[in-house]
Every structure is written in C-alpha cells, then in structure tokens.
Design a protein around this motif. Structure first.
Motif, PDB file in Angstrom:
ATOM      1  N   VAL A  20       1.085  -1.030   0.170  1.00 56.76           N
ATOM      2  CA  VAL A  20       0.016   0.197   0.041  1.00 56.76           C
ATOM      3  C   VAL A  20       0.886   1.145  -0.087  1.00 56.76           C
ATOM      4  N   HIS A  21       0.678   2.181  -0.866  1.00 56.37           N
ATOM      5  CA  HIS A  21       1.459   3.227  -1.050  1.00 56.37           C
ATOM      6  C   HIS A  21       0.791   4.521  -1.919  1.00 56.37           C
ATOM      7  N   SER A  22       1.302   5.593  -1.986  1.00 57.31           N
ATOM      8  CA  SER A  22       0.840   6.659  -2.707  1.00 57.31           C
ATOM      9  C   SER A  22       1.731   7.059  -4.070  1.00 57.31           C
ATOM     10  N   THR A  23       1.000   7.424  -4.977  1.00 60.82           N
ATOM     11  CA  THR A  23       1.584   8.477  -6.005  1.00 60.82           C
ATOM     12  C   THR A  23       1.063   9.668  -5.960  1.00 60.82           C
ATOM     13  N   TRP A  24       1.541  10.658  -6.823  1.00 56.12           N
ATOM     14  CA  TRP A  24       1.215  11.805  -7.151  1.00 56.12           C
ATOM     15  C   TRP A  24      -0.328  12.101  -7.574  1.00 56.12           C
ATOM     16  N   ASP A  25      -0.473  11.086  -8.305  1.00 58.51           N
ATOM     17  CA  ASP A  25      -1.875  11.073  -8.837  1.00 58.51           C
ATOM     18  C   ASP A  25      -3.201  10.354  -8.022  1.00 58.51           C
ATOM     19  N   ILE A  26      -2.660   9.357  -7.309  1.00 56.50           N
ATOM     20  CA  ILE A  26      -3.510   8.740  -6.436  1.00 56.50           C
ATOM     21  C   ILE A  26      -2.961   8.726  -4.865  1.00 56.50           C
ATOM     22  N   PRO A  27      -3.904   9.282  -4.008  1.00 54.32           N
ATOM     23  CA  PRO A  27      -3.297   9.236  -2.576  1.00 54.32           C
ATOM     24  C   PRO A  27      -3.110   7.717  -1.939  1.00 54.32           C
ATOM     25  N   MET A  28      -3.767   6.813  -2.232  1.00 58.86           N
ATOM     26  CA  MET A  28      -3.614   5.575  -1.778  1.00 58.86           C
ATOM     27  C   MET A  28      -3.731   4.276  -2.928  1.00 58.86           C
ATOM     28  N   VAL A  29      -2.770   3.812  -3.197  1.00 60.04           N
ATOM     29  CA  VAL A  29      -2.890   2.608  -3.852  1.00 60.04           C
ATOM     30  C   VAL A  29      -2.566   1.387  -3.368  1.00 60.04           C
ATOM     31  N   ILE A  30      -3.580   0.235  -3.410  1.00 56.25           N
ATOM     32  CA  ILE A  30      -3.462  -0.993  -2.970  1.00 56.25           C
ATOM     33  C   ILE A  30      -3.157  -1.812  -4.157  1.00 56.25           C
TER      34      ILE A  30
END
Length: 457
Positions: A20-30
């Motif tokens: 689980v982490h973040s990108t600049w486009d999506i605040p939470m990526v699972i």
C-alpha cells in the motif's frame, strides 16, 4: 557458494503479498499479490507474485530470503515526521495549559537548557528515538537544543538505531533567558562545527539541517550567517513560521523594517527550496505566494496547533496552492510522538475548518487516503527526499513498515465483512505500534523488538 555470491544472497530481501503506497496522482494505491525485491538499500523490482520463480532465477536470490505475508499483513512506506523536537520528548503529554510564548518561557526553555548535561541528553534522546521508531517513523526532522555536544550525541543515537533523519542544532541569540541563550559568534561557530562533524561521518541516513529557532530568538545577523552556511553546503533549513497571533505581533515589533514574518526569513536567505517551515497558520496572500515561489515546504502540526491553542491551519488551501505539505508531530506542543496521531488530527482539524470557515461552500476536508500520502510521500517531498523515499518505486530506497491488522493485542478488531481498504482505514484511525511488526530503513530491519513475524517461503 562463493563468499561474493553468499553476500549477494544475504543482501537480498523479497516480500510477497500486499503493498500500500501513494503516487502523486492517487493518494492511496493498494497493490495485491505483488512481489517486491530489495537489494541492499534499494528496491530493484516490483512484479506480480506469479513471477516469483522467474525473478528468483533472474536475480539469483535464495528462497530463504523470501517472506510470504499473510492475509492480515501489508507493507507500506515508512512514516515521515517533518517536525519534531527530540529534546521535548521528556515532557510530552504534560504542560499543555499555556499558549505558545508563555509555554516556551515556562516549560520549554528551562527543560531544553538541561540538555547541557550530556548524560541526561543521552538518556532522554535514547528514549525519544526508540519511541519514535517504534511508532513507525522511519524519517524524522529533529530539532535538538543549542548544545553542540548534545546534538552530536543525538546523531550518534539515531545512527546506532538506524533511523533516517535531518538533525538541527538549535540557534538562539536574543529574547531568550540568560540560562538558555548563545552569543551570536559562538552560535555560528558551533553550527559550523556540527555541520562539519556530521558531513565528515559520511552517514547517508543523516543530514544536518540549519535550525534558527524562529525570528523572535534570532538576530538578522545570526539568521543571515545560517543562510550562508546552508547555501555553501546546499543544506536544508528548518524553523517556525506564523504559529500564533501573539508571535506575529512580537515579530512585527522586533523586526519593523520587514514586509512580513516570511520576509524576515527571506531577506536573511532562509527561504529556499530546501526550507521546512512548521505551522504557517497565519500567513498573508503575499506570504503564501512567496513560499510557493521559493519552493518552501510546510510542516502541518495539527495536534500542537490545537493543544497549545495556536490556531487551525487550512491544509486544503495549501494543497490547492501547490505548496509542498507534510505532517509533523511537533512533540511536545503535540502530545503524541506517533505520525498516526498526526494523520488523525489532520483529518479532524480539516473537518473543523470545513464547517467553521467554509460553511455553505464546496469545501472538501482531508480524508484518510490524503493524510496517508501527506505522512509518506508528501513528507518526503517537504524534506526534499522524494527521489529517495516516500513510496514504492524501483530505484528508491526501501523505507517501510510491515503492518498486521490482527497482531497480538491489536487495539482494533476486524470482521469478515471488512474489505482490505476497510482494514487499512481502521489501522489509520485505530492502530498503533502493536500493529507495526517490522520497521525498515534503507533495506535494513531496524525493529527495536526484532522478532520474525512472517513465514519464510
């Protein structure tokens, strides 16, 4: 197996499971059913779990280096505390009955002055760093005190524990009690010695940060000298800005020849793309534009701002303006050393701002996904480390937490009806260090309680 091959094998870590982490486009990526490989300090691959055998053949790692995460575990980036006073940890959770300026005079300056005693400093800093790491903070931006040897001792402790940190020797040459104030020349010389000492150690995880406490306790002469030291070594700068209304009035009185509080720092060469300014509650439009133009990062410290009644910072406005934003615990103005608390408090403050100041407007408070990003990727950007840490990307260093929803004595419960995202949300709102089973910095497990919590493949 040759010695070289054996080293390569033991220098490899591989996890299979949920990321689980973040990108600049999506605040939470699972990311489910992934395999992530770490060689030394860095992430070298992130692939689908079904490619494990293929990756083992390609990278030549031992199957003994593979950790299979259970359905109740996931990996997330380490938490980044962009503003914390290591010396104030000793009275965290007390002394919250006064506003900022009175609080500094009655509690902070007297207690920080005791760090002249190196034995006491070592005892206090050891407890502080271990607690912060146990809480999941892999990177912290620390204020120490005005004492050179005590600050060096803090760095030694951080290095021994293995945490990543920015550390600053505090500078104060005016408007401070006699027992806790420096001569300008001594302050500059001690700062230069501190910077030299830390840079000569060559520890990639430790960065010196120039630390004028704030414009009320530093003369322009001292602040300008610190700006020059920062420029000559390309180093970060940290301080406080626009924290309370009383502070603003005092700055105007002390520095009448400047356009604003921010202008004091700017004219002294302290507002750069490597500057971290804490609080920033009471800034004019011109000041906000100045921060954006200079590339200054802001540390939002919601617990502190409410606990010592400074005010409410509008994090949504900062984000909408494109100003770099992260979260800080601000121990001990903030009464909790965990970044999980900072995330929760940021949501609460944003909710209050939404109904107190934006009633009837189309205003969106921060949600748990956004504060997750602020506490990881956002914090890394504020500290100018976003190319190195903050999320899971090939080439970045592996700073991570192994989290278990169903850890022994977990402070919350999960149910069959809960989705994976529900469980992550519960961890953000209800979890604590009992759910954090392992802490990694630059590929190294620095968990204080070093138990093996995963099944080896």
């Amino acid at each position: 197996m040759s010695d070289e091959t054996e080293f390569e094998s033991t220098n490899f870590k591989v996890f299979v499971g949920t990321l689980v982490h973040s990108t600049w486009d999506i605040p939470m990526v699972i990311l489910k059913n992934k395999v992530i490989g770490i060689k030394g300090r860095k992430i070298v691959f992130i692939e689908e779990a079904v490619k494990l055998d293929e990756l083992q053949s390609l990278w030549k790692f031992s199957i003994n280096n593979v950790c299979l995460l259970s359905d109740s575990q996931f990996l997330m980036p380490g938490l980044v505390d962009t503003h914390i006073h290591a010396s104030q940890y000793v009275y965290t959770g007390t002394a919250l009955d006064l506003g900022l300026l009175e609080w500094l005079e009655k509690y902070t300056f007297p207690i920080e002055s005791t760090f002249k005693d190196l034995k006491f400093a070592e005892h206090a800093y050891t407890k502080a760093v271990h607690r912060v790491v146990k809480s999941g903070t892999t990177t912290a931006c620390y204020f120490a005190t005005i004492h050179l040897q005590g600050t060096i001792k803090l760095c030694q402790i951080i290095s021994d524990v293995g945490q990543r940190a920015l550390v600053g020797k505090v500078n104060m040459d005016c408007n401070s009690p006699d027992f806790y104030q420096e001569d300008s020349t001594d302050s500059i010389q001690d700062t230069e010695r501190f910077v030299e000492t830390l840079l000569n150690q060559g520890n990639a995880n430790l960065i010196p940060v120039l630390t004028p406490r704030f414009a009320l306790t530093c003369t322009p002469k001292l602040m300008s000298a610190l700006g020059e030291i920062a420029a000559s070594h390309n180093l970060p700068i940290q301080s406080h800005l626009g924290e309370s209304k009383g502070e603003l009035d005092a700055v105007r009185s002390m520095h009448p020849g400047y356009d604003s509080y921010s202008d004091v720092y700017d004219k002294c060469g302290l507002l750069t793309s490597r500057t971290i300014m804490a609080h920033c509650i009471y800034l004019t439009e011109d000041e906000l534009n100045l921060l954006k133009t200079r590339g200054v990062g802001v540390s939002h410290c919601p617990n502190s701002n409410t606990s010592i009644r400074s005010g409410l910072m509008d994090a949504r406005d900062m984000l909408d303006r494109g100003i770099k934003l992260g979260l800080g615990t601000d121990v001990s103005g903030g009464y909790h050393p965990s970044m999980l608390d900072a995330m929760r408090q940021a949501i609460q403050v944003s909710n209050i701002v939404s109904f107190e100041h934006h009633e009837g407007e189309n205003y969106k408070p921060l949600d748990y996904r956004e504060v997750f990003r602020l506490a990881t990727l956002g914090g890394s950007q504020v500290l100018n480390l976003e190319d190195k840490i903050g999320n899971f990307e090939v080439g970045k260093e592996f700073d991570a937490l192994l989290v278990n929803f169903e850890a022994l004595d977990s402070p919350f419960d999960v149910f069959e009806r809960d989705t994976l995202e529900d469980k992550i949300q519960k961890f953000i709102f209800l979890g604590d260090d009992r759910n954090i089973e392992e802490v990694y910095v630059a590929g190294k497990n620095i968990t204080c309680n070093n138990k093996l919590h995963c099944k080896l493949h």
